[in-house]
Enzyme design. Structure first.
Site, PDB file in Angstrom:
ATOM      1  N   LEU A  33       0.817  -1.220   0.000  1.00 43.43           N
ATOM      2  CA  LEU A  33       0.000   0.000   0.000  1.00 43.43           C
ATOM      3  C   LEU A  33       0.850   1.270   0.000  1.00 43.43           C
ATOM      4  CD1 LEU A  33      -2.775  -1.045   2.544  1.00 43.43           C
ATOM      5  CD2 LEU A  33      -2.702  -1.379   0.064  1.00 43.43           C
ATOM      6  N   HIS A  34       0.357   2.276  -0.706  1.00 47.48           N
ATOM      7  CA  HIS A  34       1.010   3.586  -0.741  1.00 47.48           C
ATOM      8  C   HIS A  34      -0.067   4.660  -0.556  1.00 47.48           C
ATOM      9  CE1 HIS A  34      -0.575   3.685  -4.793  1.00 47.48           C
ATOM     10  NE2 HIS A  34       0.102   2.582  -5.108  1.00 47.48           N
ATOM     11  N   GLN A  35       0.363   5.923  -0.646  1.00 42.13           N
ATOM     12  CA  GLN A  35      -0.569   7.035  -0.403  1.00 42.13           C
ATOM     13  C   GLN A  35      -1.791   6.987  -1.328  1.00 42.13           C
ATOM     14  OE1 GLN A  35      -0.592   9.293   1.964  1.00 42.13           O
ATOM     15  NE2 GLN A  35       1.240   8.363   2.833  1.00 42.13           N
ATOM     16  N   HIS A  37      -3.412   4.306  -2.388  1.00 42.25           N
ATOM     17  CA  HIS A  37      -4.410   3.408  -1.775  1.00 42.25           C
ATOM     18  C   HIS A  37      -5.063   4.100  -0.561  1.00 42.25           C
ATOM     19  CE1 HIS A  37      -1.601   0.210  -3.462  1.00 42.25           C
ATOM     20  NE2 HIS A  37      -2.755  -0.112  -4.003  1.00 42.25           N
ATOM     21  N   GLY A 149      -8.737   3.446  -8.396  1.00 41.06           N
ATOM     22  CA  GLY A 149      -7.947   4.610  -8.799  1.00 41.06           C
ATOM     23  C   GLY A 149      -7.954   4.780 -10.310  1.00 41.06           C
ATOM     24  N   LYS A 151      -5.505   5.715 -12.008  1.00 43.99           N
ATOM     25  CA  LYS A 151      -4.222   5.371 -12.635  1.00 43.99           C
ATOM     26  C   LYS A 151      -4.424   4.171 -13.560  1.00 43.99           C
ATOM     27  CE  LYS A 151      -0.553   3.159 -10.989  1.00 43.99           C
ATOM     28  NZ  LYS A 151      -0.230   2.208 -12.051  1.00 43.99           N
ATOM     29  N   MET A 186       1.631   7.388  -8.273  1.00 45.00           N
ATOM     30  CA  MET A 186       1.947   6.418  -7.214  1.00 45.00           C
ATOM     31  C   MET A 186       1.625   5.011  -7.681  1.00 45.00           C
ATOM     32  SD  MET A 186       2.225   7.730  -3.770  1.00 45.00           S
ATOM     33  CE  MET A 186       2.588   9.404  -3.314  1.00 45.00           C
ATOM     34  N   SER A 188       2.771   0.628  -6.623  1.00 47.98           N
ATOM     35  CA  SER A 188       3.585  -0.279  -5.792  1.00 47.98           C
ATOM     36  C   SER A 188       4.904  -0.578  -6.494  1.00 47.98           C
ATOM     37  CB  SER A 188       2.832  -1.578  -5.549  1.00 47.98           C
ATOM     38  OG  SER A 188       1.554  -1.282  -5.067  1.00 47.98           O
ATOM     39  N   ARG A 189       4.908  -0.499  -7.821  1.00 48.35           N
ATOM     40  CA  ARG A 189       6.127  -0.805  -8.585  1.00 48.35           C
ATOM     41  C   ARG A 189       7.198   0.275  -8.432  1.00 48.35           C
ATOM     42  NH1 ARG A 189       4.198  -4.000 -13.748  1.00 48.35           N
ATOM     43  NH2 ARG A 189       2.358  -4.898 -12.832  1.00 48.35           N
TER      44      ARG A 189
END
Ligand code: PAF
Length: 282
Positions: A33-35, A37, A149, A151, A186, A188-189
């Site tokens: 998880l990042h910002q 998510h 998202g 993205k 943003m 995960s990769r």
């Protein structure tokens, strides 16, 4: 925070909530998880009485086995991040066996051709895998609203089709792309990029911003040629595709029409790490 690793235990718990007729928000994730998510979770928190986050690295949507093996997995770190924004979240982190019951295969879906464009062309079977897991998760959780998202804009359109075609009772909410300070979307990769590559990757968003400007006065082909030429000068970035497409059908824009909305989509490799991004051109 309630954490469930088995669907039977989760559904026994959710039953008490379904009976109350409350709004359930759902954020499906593959962890790491990042910002981005966390912003989906915050949207869910604002609009629902209960919030479910799933963490499941779905094997059927990977067309590349190495990508699946390398996918970062750290449940404790993910739980810690969820706790910071949503201490009362319900987390579902099942095993592959619990979800697929020994049959780790995708169902085949017809998304009216959206699945054959861009990501569909370059990642065969990917959207069947996404449809399979998202449908299973919707059937288990029965959410009121589910958050995705932008993205992965094509995925968002695919999920909207999945819902309509299968008559699923869930409202799909698309959420804006969350970007790092240098503009990189943003993902995960991004964690797998070196510091230098992460700086280079800022070019992707810069190109999309210039695309937006250029598309006001130039054709889709002219803009596409400019993108290709610009990226040829950057050895560390390999372009997989750049497309200007109709936002709804995702068909390539050949001749612009006034009453259609367009979006630019890009996929590149930097040091073998695949990154995608997109921008609205309206
Ligand atoms: O976007 C993702 O992380 C995944 O494709 C999803 C929607 C969680 C399904 O596995």
């Amino acid at each position: 925070m309630q954490i469930f690793k088995e669907k039977a235990l989760l559904t026994a718990y959710l039953k008490t909530i379904w009976d109350k007729n409350c709004a359930i928000g759902f954020v499906p994730t593959m962890g790491a998880l990042h910002q981005g998510h966390l912003s989906l979770i915050k949207n869910s928190l604002d609009e629902n009485d209960y919030n479910v986050v799933s963490i499941f690295v779905n094997p059927t949507q990977f067309n590349n086995i190495q990508d699946l093996e390398k996918y970062p997995r750290d449940l404790d770190a993910d739980l810690e991040k969820i706790r910071t924004v949503c201490p009362n979240c319900i987390v579902f982190a099942p095993t592959v066996n619990d979800i697929y019951e020994g049959n780790t295969n995708s169902k085949s879906f017809n998304y009216d051709g959206i699945e054959n464009e861009m990501e569909g062309k370059h990642r065969p079977g990917h959207f069947d895998g996404v449809g399979t897991i998202v449908k299973k998760l919707f059937e288990i959780i029965k959410p009121t609203n589910a958050y995705f998202g932008e993205k992965d804009f094509q995925q968002l359109q695919i999920v909207k089709k999945l819902v309509v075609k299968n008559n699923l009772k869930v409202n799909i909410v698309g959420c804006p792309i969350f970007r790092e300070a240098n503009g990189l979307a943003m993902s995960s990769r991004n964690e797998r990029l070196s510091k230098k590559d992460r700086e280079e990757a800022a070019l992707i968003y810069k190109i999309l911003l210039t695309t937006q400007e250029k598309f006001a006065s130039r054709s889709a082909k002219e803009v596409g040629d400019w993108v290709k030429k610009t990226l040829e000068k950057h050895e560390s970035i390999t372009l997989e595709y750049f497309e200007i497409a109709d936002e709804t059908t995702l068909k390539t824009c050949i001749k612009r029409s006034k009453n259609k909305e367009y979006r630019a989509f890009i996929a590149v490799f930097i040091d073998n790490i695949r990154l995608i991004d997109n921008i609205s051109l309206n």
